[in-house]
Design an enzyme around this catalytic site. Sequence first.
Site, PDB file in Angstrom:
ATOM      1  N   SER A   1       0.868  -1.180   0.000  1.00 26.17           N
ATOM      2  CA  SER A   1       0.000   0.000   0.000  1.00 26.17           C
ATOM      3  C   SER A   1       0.897   1.219   0.000  1.00 26.17           C
ATOM      4  CB  SER A   1      -0.844  -0.018   1.278  1.00 26.17           C
ATOM      5  OG  SER A   1      -1.421   1.245   1.523  1.00 26.17           O
TER       6      SER A   1
ATOM      7  N   TYR B   1      -2.242  -1.482  10.357  1.00 30.39           N
ATOM      8  CA  TYR B   1      -2.186  -1.551   8.888  1.00 30.39           C
ATOM      9  C   TYR B   1      -0.853  -1.008   8.367  1.00 30.39           C
ATOM     10  CZ  TYR B   1      -4.039  -1.118   4.083  1.00 30.39           C
ATOM     11  OH  TYR B   1      -4.259  -1.236   2.720  1.00 30.39           O
TER      12      TYR B   1
END
Length: 257
Positions: A139, A152
């Site tokens: 990401s 995350y």
Amino acid sequence: MTVNNKVALVTGSASGIGRTIAEAYVEAGLNVGIADINMDAATATAAEIGAAAMPLRMDVTDENEVEAATDALAEHYGSVDILVSNAGIQHIDPIVELDYRDWKKLIAIHLDGAFLTTRACMRKMVNQGNGGSVILMGSAHSKVASPLKAPYVTAKHGLLGLCRVIAKEGAKYGIRANVICPGFVLTPLVEKQIPEQAAELGISEEEVIKTMMLKDTVDGEFTTLEDVANVALFLATFPTNALTGQSIVVTHGWFME
Ligand code: NAD
């Protein structure tokens, strides 16, 4: 690598980015395992894609399920040549309010899942002797941090390290490893967090999109499912070790290397 008769395992492919990658792979001539914890959605997705797609029940944090599903895919189509470790979730909370269970659950899906699926697929690739491609879904948060996303951001940074080790250990077998780092893509994972972040920060959903998600892009645009699938196809078919141990950032310029 030519795509003829090649087989890809794509985790989390009953929805969003994984599903679009699976569709792009089948369109390019690959066979694909639609591996997901949501078996009903995996079955429906595979049925829509056709005979080149096989639904697989797989909780990526469950060692036995990962092994069994990878074996089933190899048996059905004859090999496993590409892994896209993509299954993931998001969790929004400030660190001071973050429950330990929520931390561990997210870390397990992203990091234990990447390890278990990589190990299962690498073992196949080594035995087959034809090389392979491991693609980890990182990401922009593999490169930058945002508030409220501690597990995350931690997990996505961790995937860069795993990728580099796979690249070093896989080289002698012709196994390459790379990370794709997308910016925000409108999938259920993102659609869910817009109202959550708005509530947590006391701002409107429009403000979450404008002032947080897309603020640093060059054009205020979301990254699309197709943008990510195109990069995943490129990495699956790139033929040599020249491109390994890398991360490719697909974020409309949000993060520039
Ligand atoms: P999504 O919610 O649309 O799809 C995620 C899929 O993973 C679902 O089908 C879900 O059932 C599956 N899944 C969840 N837990 C699982 C488990 N334990 N085992 C197997 N499958 C499981 O999400 P998405 O946006 O398509 O995200 C896919 C990946 O892309 C994730 O790793 C995410 O972190 C990453 N990513 C997404 C964005 C974005 O903006 N959407 C940006 C960067 C990276």
